[in-house]
Design an enzyme around this catalytic site. Structure first.
Site, PDB file in Angstrom:
ATOM      1  N   ILE A 107       0.823  -1.204   0.000  1.00 44.22           N
ATOM      2  CA  ILE A 107       0.000   0.000   0.000  1.00 44.22           C
ATOM      3  C   ILE A 107       0.861   1.259   0.000  1.00 44.22           C
ATOM      4  O   ILE A 107       1.941   1.287   0.594  1.00 44.22           O
ATOM      5  CB  ILE A 107      -0.951   0.008   1.228  1.00 44.22           C
ATOM      6  N   ASP A 109       0.289   4.915   1.307  1.00 43.61           N
ATOM      7  CA  ASP A 109      -0.595   5.848   2.010  1.00 43.61           C
ATOM      8  C   ASP A 109       0.081   7.213   2.050  1.00 43.61           C
ATOM      9  O   ASP A 109       0.055   7.931   1.065  1.00 43.61           O
ATOM     10  CB  ASP A 109      -1.072   5.326   3.360  1.00 43.61           C
TER      11      ASP A 109
END
Length: 182
Positions: A107, A109
């Site tokens: 991921i 972020d």
């Protein structure tokens, strides 16, 4: 949220992507990456622990020779929110000098960890460094962070996510899909 036991977290979460949706996204990424890296023999570096599930599904779909390495860098250290400083637990084993490097992670972020990893690679004389992440989280990126990955599978809302490598208190990286806490 932080006081929910891991064995009860599924009662407080919603699946936002099914395994089938994740597989379609990984197939698309594999096609794009194969087009860009064919003939280059890149060094693919998996970011532990989160990138393991994603890399394990992506790598067999890449139709070109590559070398594989790993690193373990984190800002979370088992917490639900990242700290300011990156903590290196393991750096890549091989030389990065004059290599095309592809970082594989679960991921993106705030982008701070990925930015630090990319700086590390360039400091060790990598020829090029690109990023491939399963999830590009729709969150304000840190001013010093990576704002856009080179390759991504899916976008997700600014919620706490787990599954496909992403964890809830070091649990549920193996969840059948990608889940968001309610």
């Amino acid at each position: 949220m932080s006081d929910i036991p891991p064995d009860q977290i599924m009662n407080h979460a919603t699946r936002i992507y099914t395994p089938e949706q994740v597989n379609v996204a990984i197939d698309k990424m594999a096609h794009e990456i194969t087009q860009d890296y064919a003939g280059k023999n890149p060094l693919c570096i998996v970011v532990l622990h989160g990138g393991v599930v994603f890399a394990g599904q992506l790598l067999p779909k890449l139709n070109f020779p590559l070398e594989l390495d790993y690193l373990h860098a984190t800002r979370y250290r088992g917490e639900l929110k990242g700290n300011d400083a990156i903590h290196w637990l393991a750096k890549p084993n091989g030389s990065l000098k004059n290599r095309d490097v592809l970082i594989l992670d679960d991921i993106l972020d705030a982008g701070v960890t990925l930015a630090e990893i990319m700086k590390f690679c360039f400091a060790h004389e990598a020829k090029s460094v690109k990023s491939a992440v399963l999830i590009d989280k729709e969150v304000e990126k840190h001013p010093d962070g990576v704002h856009t990955p080179d390759y991504f599978g899916l976008r997700a809302p600014d919620r706490y996510l787990f599954g496909y490598g992403m964890d809830y208190k070091e649990n549920w990286r193996n969840a059948p899909g990608i889940f968001a806490l309610d």
